[in-house]
Design a protein around this motif. Sequence first.
Motif, mmCIF file in Angstrom:
data_model
loop_
_atom_site.group_PDB
_atom_site.id
_atom_site.type_symbol
_atom_site.label_atom_id
_atom_site.label_comp_id
_atom_site.label_asym_id
_atom_site.label_seq_id
_atom_site.Cartn_x
_atom_site.Cartn_y
_atom_site.Cartn_z
ATOM 1 N N SER A 262 0.962 -1.131 0.032
ATOM 2 C CA SER A 262 0.012 -0.143 -0.141
ATOM 3 C C SER A 262 0.753 1.191 0.024
ATOM 4 C CB SER A 262 -1.058 -0.035 1.277
ATOM 5 O OG SER A 262 -0.258 0.000 2.217
ATOM 6 N N CYS A 263 0.412 2.200 -0.875
ATOM 7 C CA CYS A 263 1.262 3.495 -0.910
ATOM 8 C C CYS A 263 1.245 4.241 0.326
ATOM 9 C CB CYS A 263 0.847 4.295 -2.095
ATOM 10 S SG CYS A 263 -0.570 5.220 -1.974
ATOM 11 N N PRO A 264 2.137 4.998 0.645
ATOM 12 C CA PRO A 264 2.199 5.720 2.171
ATOM 13 C C PRO A 264 1.212 6.882 1.785
ATOM 14 C CG PRO A 264 4.114 6.440 0.805
ATOM 15 C CD PRO A 264 3.314 5.349 0.021
ATOM 16 N N ALA A 265 0.519 7.021 0.800
ATOM 17 C CA ALA A 265 -0.117 8.402 0.405
ATOM 18 C C ALA A 265 0.448 9.442 0.390
ATOM 19 C CB ALA A 265 -1.415 8.449 1.660
ATOM 20 N N CYS A 266 0.198 10.595 -0.172
ATOM 21 C CA CYS A 266 0.934 12.098 -0.223
ATOM 22 C C CYS A 266 -0.296 13.029 -0.732
ATOM 23 C CB CYS A 266 1.982 11.847 -1.170
ATOM 24 S SG CYS A 266 1.443 11.698 -2.925
ATOM 25 N N GLY A 267 0.014 14.138 -1.075
ATOM 26 C CA GLY A 267 -0.881 15.264 -1.421
ATOM 27 C C GLY A 267 -1.464 14.920 -2.457
ATOM 28 N N ARG A 268 -1.144 14.031 -3.450
ATOM 29 C CA ARG A 268 -2.026 13.858 -4.598
ATOM 30 C C ARG A 268 -3.212 12.859 -4.250
ATOM 31 N NH1 ARG A 268 1.184 13.626 -9.411
ATOM 32 N NH2 ARG A 268 3.011 13.104 -8.225
ATOM 33 N N ALA A 269 -3.010 12.145 -3.264
ATOM 34 C CA ALA A 269 -4.310 11.115 -2.911
ATOM 35 C C ALA A 269 -5.392 12.002 -2.496
ATOM 36 C CB ALA A 269 -3.906 10.286 -1.640
ATOM 37 N N GLU A 270 -6.577 11.304 -3.404
ATOM 38 C CA GLU A 270 -7.859 11.989 -3.005
ATOM 39 C C GLU A 270 -8.913 11.134 -2.430
ATOM 40 O OE1 GLU A 270 -8.848 15.208 -6.509
ATOM 41 O OE2 GLU A 270 -8.093 13.085 -7.152
ATOM 42 N N MET A 296 -3.444 1.727 -3.914
ATOM 43 C CA MET A 296 -2.734 2.878 -4.230
ATOM 44 C C MET A 296 -3.600 4.201 -4.221
ATOM 45 S SD MET A 296 0.107 1.168 -4.473
ATOM 46 C CE MET A 296 1.468 2.305 -5.053
ATOM 47 N N GLY A 297 -2.910 5.246 -3.825
ATOM 48 C CA GLY A 297 -3.571 6.329 -3.538
ATOM 49 C C GLY A 297 -3.802 7.220 -4.867
ATOM 50 N N CYS A 298 -3.348 6.981 -5.969
ATOM 51 C CA CYS A 298 -3.699 7.898 -7.113
ATOM 52 C C CYS A 298 -3.474 7.003 -8.471
ATOM 53 C CB CYS A 298 -2.827 8.944 -7.253
ATOM 54 S SG CYS A 298 -1.134 8.776 -7.701
ATOM 55 N N VAL A 299 -4.239 7.485 -9.594
ATOM 56 C CA VAL A 299 -4.232 6.699 -10.787
ATOM 57 C C VAL A 299 -2.856 7.010 -11.584
ATOM 58 C CG1 VAL A 299 -6.578 6.049 -11.272
ATOM 59 C CG2 VAL A 299 -5.755 8.462 -11.620
ATOM 60 N N VAL A 300 -2.210 8.305 -11.247
ATOM 61 C CA VAL A 300 -1.192 8.540 -11.891
ATOM 62 C C VAL A 300 0.054 7.666 -11.784
ATOM 63 C CG1 VAL A 300 0.632 10.730 -12.105
ATOM 64 C CG2 VAL A 300 -1.613 11.012 -11.395
ATOM 65 N N ASN A 301 0.230 7.449 -10.544
ATOM 66 C CA ASN A 301 1.427 6.509 -10.376
ATOM 67 C C ASN A 301 0.942 5.204 -9.803
ATOM 68 O OD1 ASN A 301 3.476 8.534 -10.940
ATOM 69 N ND2 ASN A 301 3.290 9.226 -8.750
ATOM 70 N N GLY A 302 -0.043 4.943 -9.193
ATOM 71 C CA GLY A 302 -0.546 3.744 -8.471
ATOM 72 C C GLY A 302 -0.271 2.635 -9.521
ATOM 73 N N GLY A 304 1.419 1.970 -11.901
ATOM 74 C CA GLY A 304 2.861 1.707 -12.353
ATOM 75 C C GLY A 304 3.808 1.275 -11.199
ATOM 76 N N GLU A 305 3.533 1.956 -9.871
ATOM 77 C CA GLU A 305 4.341 1.750 -8.864
ATOM 78 C C GLU A 305 4.380 0.234 -8.372
ATOM 79 O OE1 GLU A 305 3.893 4.602 -5.693
ATOM 80 O OE2 GLU A 305 4.431 6.131 -6.847
ATOM 81 N N ALA A 306 2.857 -0.290 -8.762
ATOM 82 C CA ALA A 306 2.680 -1.600 -7.979
ATOM 83 C C ALA A 306 2.459 -2.565 -9.313
ATOM 84 C CB ALA A 306 1.441 -1.644 -7.202
HETATM 85 S S1 SF4 Z 1 0.831 6.162 -5.301
HETATM 86 FE FE1 SF4 Z 1 -0.062 8.292 -5.612
HETATM 87 S S2 SF4 Z 1 -1.019 8.888 -3.782
HETATM 88 FE FE2 SF4 Z 1 0.304 6.974 -3.409
HETATM 89 S S3 SF4 Z 1 2.176 7.917 -2.693
HETATM 90 FE FE3 SF4 Z 1 2.446 7.695 -5.062
HETATM 91 S S4 SF4 Z 1 1.887 9.397 -5.787
HETATM 92 FE FE4 SF4 Z 1 1.168 9.601 -3.738
#
Ligand code: SF4
Length: 351
Positions: A262-270, A296-302, A304-306
């Motif tokens: 699970s992503c740590p969340a950041c200002g991009r998460a809604e 994941m907290g967002c569709v931008v990186n979610g 891809g990161e996972a």
């Molecule tokens: S997945 Fe999105 S919301 Fe979660 S930490 Fe990465 S950039 Fe921030």
Amino acid sequence: MNPRRKSKPIQIGRVTVGGDAPIVVQSMTKTDTRDVRSTIDQIRELEECGCELVRLAVPDMEAAEAISPIKKGVSIPIIADIHFDYRLALMALVAGADGLRLNPGNISQPEKVTKIVKAAKERSVPIRIGVNAGSLPKAKNPKMTIAEQMVEAALEQIRLLESLDFDLIKVSLKAFDVPTTIEAYQNIAQKIPYPLHVGITEAGTPRTGIIRSTVGISTLLWLGIGDTIRVSLTAHPREEVIAGYEILKSLNLRQHGPILVSCPACGRAEVDIVKLAQAVEEKLLKITKPLKVAVMGCVVNGPGEAKDADIGIACGKGRAVLFKKGKKIGVVDEKDFVVALMREIETMTSK
Ligand code: SF4
């Protein structure tokens, strides 16, 4: 990581500890052993989350006798934890205990230990020599470090058991201090062929205790030391079992149920990603098949990161994308996040 130390396997009920057997996760009940119903209920809860061996406190004869009805209500092997009175060990054996834990700090007289060993040998029941830094026998040489005293206490009792032609032995050397514990296990690992039960004693509440236990247990496992682990926590024992598996999964030593990314969340998460990840984590406790799940907290990186996750959810404002192996498979509304993800997971794991 060092190759696992070679140890002589022993059999505790149907569970093998040591040799090439998987590293066993165990825990200890926190109920009054004399309360048979509550103890059975707690052991069943532990069985449900994968606990493989369970230890029960045996403070008196009534608790020792209770092992017999408790065993009838559970399916994992039971280890009787004995201190001070050798007669409790004898009764626990009669009641059907699959293993014994003795503390050389409080039962050391050879004639008493001999009686226990004879009764254990007749039933092929293994004995753990469980040394604890807080209850060490008087040191022969006061210049010895605590770790050296722990090793000496264990070796003395091992020699006694060996002299009685008994080798169904398992050993633990636990302290609250992590470097002391590591030093003690490293020292004894080279001296004996028996499997080692590793853990940090009185580690604390989950917040600090899981870290303390993980540092100690993981360091030892990394060094190739450890055949069974117990994470001691001031919490429900279920938390000990879950933490134990997470340690083994993190070192790729065992697979057990899903891994949650699970992503740590950041200002991009809604969305409230903490709440969502906790809800998913709770639901995943019931899944036993190995699977990597991403929240994941967002569709931008979610996605891809996972991308190495088997299944995941990447949230946007009010909606989320479900993805499998980094590829989009659907879109869901916020109210359906957990249900939709779990539906996919259940389909994937029921095959
Ligand atoms: S997945 Fe999105 S919301 Fe979660 S930490 Fe990465 S950039 Fe921030």
